[in-house]
Design a protein around this motif. Structure first.
Motif, mmCIF file in Angstrom:
data_model
loop_
_atom_site.group_PDB
_atom_site.id
_atom_site.type_symbol
_atom_site.label_atom_id
_atom_site.label_comp_id
_atom_site.label_asym_id
_atom_site.label_seq_id
_atom_site.Cartn_x
_atom_site.Cartn_y
_atom_site.Cartn_z
ATOM 1 N N VAL A 261 0.861 -1.194 0.000
ATOM 2 C CA VAL A 261 0.000 0.000 0.000
ATOM 3 C C VAL A 261 0.892 1.237 0.000
ATOM 4 O O VAL A 261 1.830 1.333 0.810
ATOM 5 C CB VAL A 261 -0.925 0.037 1.234
ATOM 6 N N LYS A 262 0.607 2.168 -0.911
ATOM 7 C CA LYS A 262 1.328 3.441 -0.964
ATOM 8 C C LYS A 262 0.335 4.584 -0.792
ATOM 9 O O LYS A 262 -0.641 4.677 -1.533
ATOM 10 C CB LYS A 262 2.074 3.580 -2.294
ATOM 11 N N GLU A 263 0.572 5.402 0.203
ATOM 12 C CA GLU A 263 -0.274 6.551 0.488
ATOM 13 C C GLU A 263 0.617 7.759 0.791
ATOM 14 O O GLU A 263 1.842 7.621 0.923
ATOM 15 C CB GLU A 263 -1.183 6.256 1.693
ATOM 16 N N ILE A 277 -0.179 2.039 6.642
ATOM 17 C CA ILE A 277 -0.111 0.968 7.627
ATOM 18 C C ILE A 277 -1.516 0.516 8.031
ATOM 19 O O ILE A 277 -1.794 -0.691 8.132
ATOM 20 C CB ILE A 277 0.688 1.414 8.871
ATOM 21 N N GLY A 278 -2.402 1.481 8.252
ATOM 22 C CA GLY A 278 -3.771 1.144 8.646
ATOM 23 C C GLY A 278 -4.515 0.383 7.562
ATOM 24 O O GLY A 278 -5.225 -0.598 7.837
ATOM 25 N N ILE A 279 -4.377 0.846 6.316
ATOM 26 C CA ILE A 279 -5.060 0.181 5.200
ATOM 27 C C ILE A 279 -4.574 -1.258 5.059
ATOM 28 O O ILE A 279 -5.376 -2.192 4.912
ATOM 29 C CB ILE A 279 -4.837 0.964 3.895
ATOM 30 N N LEU A 280 -3.255 -1.444 5.116
ATOM 31 C CA LEU A 280 -2.710 -2.791 4.961
ATOM 32 C C LEU A 280 -3.068 -3.673 6.157
ATOM 33 O O LEU A 280 -3.355 -4.867 6.006
ATOM 34 C CB LEU A 280 -1.196 -2.731 4.787
ATOM 35 N N SER A 281 -3.077 -3.086 7.343
ATOM 36 C CA SER A 281 -3.441 -3.850 8.534
ATOM 37 C C SER A 281 -4.871 -4.371 8.437
ATOM 38 O O SER A 281 -5.161 -5.518 8.810
ATOM 39 C CB SER A 281 -3.290 -2.994 9.788
ATOM 40 N N ARG A 282 -5.775 -3.534 7.937
ATOM 41 C CA ARG A 282 -7.160 -3.975 7.779
ATOM 42 C C ARG A 282 -7.262 -5.095 6.750
ATOM 43 O O ARG A 282 -8.043 -6.048 6.913
ATOM 44 C CB ARG A 282 -8.054 -2.793 7.399
ATOM 45 N N ASP A 387 -8.665 -14.233 -1.936
ATOM 46 C CA ASP A 387 -7.983 -13.097 -1.309
ATOM 47 C C ASP A 387 -8.473 -11.767 -1.870
ATOM 48 O O ASP A 387 -8.713 -10.808 -1.119
ATOM 49 C CB ASP A 387 -6.468 -13.214 -1.512
ATOM 50 N N LEU A 388 -8.612 -11.703 -3.178
ATOM 51 C CA LEU A 388 -9.079 -10.462 -3.801
ATOM 52 C C LEU A 388 -10.484 -10.106 -3.334
ATOM 53 O O LEU A 388 -10.794 -8.937 -3.063
ATOM 54 C CB LEU A 388 -9.053 -10.597 -5.327
ATOM 55 N N LYS A 389 -11.330 -11.124 -3.225
ATOM 56 C CA LYS A 389 -12.705 -10.887 -2.792
ATOM 57 C C LYS A 389 -12.758 -10.442 -1.342
ATOM 58 O O LYS A 389 -13.514 -9.541 -0.974
ATOM 59 C CB LYS A 389 -13.521 -12.163 -2.979
ATOM 60 N N ASP A 393 -10.145 -4.089 -1.833
ATOM 61 C CA ASP A 393 -9.647 -2.720 -1.692
ATOM 62 C C ASP A 393 -8.591 -2.496 -2.764
ATOM 63 O O ASP A 393 -7.480 -3.039 -2.686
ATOM 64 C CB ASP A 393 -9.046 -2.520 -0.301
ATOM 65 N N PRO A 394 -8.897 -1.690 -3.781
ATOM 66 C CA PRO A 394 -7.950 -1.486 -4.883
ATOM 67 C C PRO A 394 -6.657 -0.800 -4.456
ATOM 68 O O PRO A 394 -5.666 -0.821 -5.194
ATOM 69 C CB PRO A 394 -8.735 -0.613 -5.862
ATOM 70 N N ARG A 395 -6.640 -0.219 -3.273
ATOM 71 C CA ARG A 395 -5.420 0.442 -2.806
ATOM 72 C C ARG A 395 -4.361 -0.568 -2.376
ATOM 73 O O ARG A 395 -3.184 -0.231 -2.264
ATOM 74 C CB ARG A 395 -5.749 1.390 -1.641
#
Length: 513
Positions: A261-263, A277-282, A387-389, A393-395
């Motif tokens: 994830v890149k933000e 970090i939060g997006i990937l953790s979720r 996993d995709l389903k 999250d496209p991010r």
């Protein structure tokens, strides 16, 4: 009147339900009592037999010396070539009958791997192959070993050292069997290959794969292949008091994924509502909270239980003899523990998580690695779709690091002559053991041999208890002298049994030939 009608309907329904429950109970009892046995009772190989191979001082010394070669594989392309060369030379010097026999052709493949062809007298019979590997994993916590890890020291009835269980006991045991066979003047009818890869612990790309390429180029088709695998378990299966020889007829596949994830980053004093970090953790939490489907009953794991059902204690026997009814319950129980859950589904393990460079800086990037071990009845594609389903999250960018489809399931059971030959050979060496099919949750060199044979089995012909399992790749790896003796005799009996066409057969001793 309406109340009376309702009561009559309820009474009729209760009566019907009682009849159905009684019928189900009767079926369960009858099935439990009449469930078939899948075991055989071949003649036991005894220490008094003229063709018994004893673990005498000379053979133990050879095995001990083999352990002393530090043939460590560290990572792909990084090993110990000088130690491998010394080990290869030791094998050549240590088995003079093999290396002087006109029946034997020896090749060094991929610089360090060994391929032997022991010529059979009947060219109409397809050859078979016994596979092992020369390399071992690195040592950790060397000072905590009870004996030096490359000493091959014999203590209290055990040989200690890296490779005693994985996998030099099979290398040396099969060589001892062939040496013994040829020294007795026995000419096999069926051609035998011995294949010893040198880099199995790091994927076998320069060893077993090259061996496979050589045999493929020659157009060889192999009747069956036996490689390292699951052991003779002592206390590994609940409800069974006897030894259980676990023959793996398949292997899990794997899929290693890099999630990224890149933000926008920045100073920690001005955080955005979401971070990398939060997006990937979720995303990772979603994967852990939504495991892959429980596939118990679709693969060999169901037969693992059924093949020993008749020897189980009564509660377990009732369950395993009636999996048509109780498989959902057993599947639920399997999912409760990591050791059994691995046999019920594709597993998900988060093995790496990297993010952040400074305490007061919001990381613009977060990366994680997911390691899936794929159930034999699933596929790489199905795992990716799941996993995709789940992440949805496209991010979260998902890239494949490495993958391998599950191994094809080899034939097993009474209709498979190769499996039955293996089963009867095991029960000659372990006459009180039960034999049952299962599958490997790890991987072996057999991944490179799929094109050579449809009958590939993975078996470790020595006894292991729950306390022994951590010795694989761990501290105080060891094998008992008695078990090493069994390894040699297992391979010898297997070779002798293969003298006949592949059908259900039993080994006979020299005086009966």
């Amino acid at each position: 009147m309406a109340t009376v009608g309702i009561q009559r309907t309820l009474f009729a329904a209760l009566k019907l339900l009682t009849v159905l429950l009684a019928l189900v109970l009767m079926i369960v009892v009858i099935t439990t009592l009449t469930f078939p046995s899948y075991q055989t009772s071949p003649p036991e190989c005894k220490t008094t037999d003229p063709d018994f191979i004893p673990a005498d001082e000379e053979r133990l010394a050879r095995f001990s010396s083999a352990i002393q070669f530090q043939t460590v594989s560290y990572e792909r392309g990084v090993g110990t070539p000088q130690e491998l060369l010394k080990f290869v030379r030791f094998i050549q010097d240590g088995f003079p009958t093999i290396h002087s026999s006109p029946l034997v052709r020896r090749e060094v493949v991929g610089n360090y791997s060994l391929l032997y062809r022991v010529e059979g007298s009947d060219g109409s019979l397809e050859p078979y192959m016994l596979a092992s590997h020369l390399d071992v994993v690195p040592i950790t916590q060397e000072t905590d070993w009870e004996a030096p890890p490359f000493s091959g020291q014999v203590r209290d009835g055990y040989i200690y050292g890296r490779g005693t269980l994985d996998d030099k006991h099979n290398v040396m045991g099969s060589l001892e069997a062939v040496e013994f066979l040829l020294s007795r003047g026995h000419e096999p009818k069926r051609t035998l290959y011995l294949a010893f890869g040198h880099d199995e612990e790091i994927g076998g790309h320069f060893g077993a794969k090259v061996i496979s390429d050589v045999l493929t180029q020659r157009g060889e088709k192999i009747a069956f292949i036996l490689d390292e695998g699951t052991p003779v378990g002592d206390g590994l299966m609940p409800g069974v008091d006897k030894l259980v020889a676990l023959v793996s007829v398949a292997e899990k596949g794997f899929l290693q994924l890099r999630l990224e994830v890149k933000e926008e980053g920045g100073h920690a004093s001005m955080p955005r509502s979401e971070s990398a970090i939060g997006i990937l953790s979720r995303a990772i939490s979603k994967l852990e909270d939504n495991p892959h489907p429980n596939l118990f009953g679709t693969g060999p794991e169901m037969r693992t239980l059924e093949y020993v059902a008749t020897e189980m204690t009564l509660p377990y026997r009732i369950l395993t003899a009636n999996l048509w009814l109780f498989s959902p319950l057993v599947a639920w129980v399997y999912a409760r523990k990591p050791q059994t859950n691995a046999f019920a589904r594709t597993t998900t393990a988060v093995t790496r998580f990297n993010a952040g460079v400074k305490d007061n800086v919001i990381s613009p990037e977060a990366v994680a690695v997911i390691d899936h071990r794929i159930h034999p009845m699933s596929s790489v594609e199905e795992v990716m779709e799941h996993d995709l389903k789940v992440i949805n999250d496209p991010r979260v960018k998902i890239n494949v690091i490495n993958s391998l489809e599950p191994a094809p399931t080899s034939p097993y059971g009474k209709d498979s002559p190769t499996y039955m030959l293996l089963q009867e050979t095991i029960q000659q060496i372990y006459p009180d053991a039960l034999v049952t099919p299962t599958f490997m949750i790890a991987n072996t060199d057999t991944r490179h041999y799929w094109n050579l044979s449809s009958a590939i089995y993975r078996f470790n012909p020595c006894v292991m208890t729950p306390s022994d399992l951590p010795r694989f790749h761990g501290l105080n790896e060891r094998i008992s002298v008695r078990d090493y003796e069994r390894v040699m005799n297992f391979y010898y009996h297997l070779i002798v049994n293969m003298d006949k066409p592949l059908e259900v057969k039993r080994h006979v001793h020299d005086e009966d030939l």
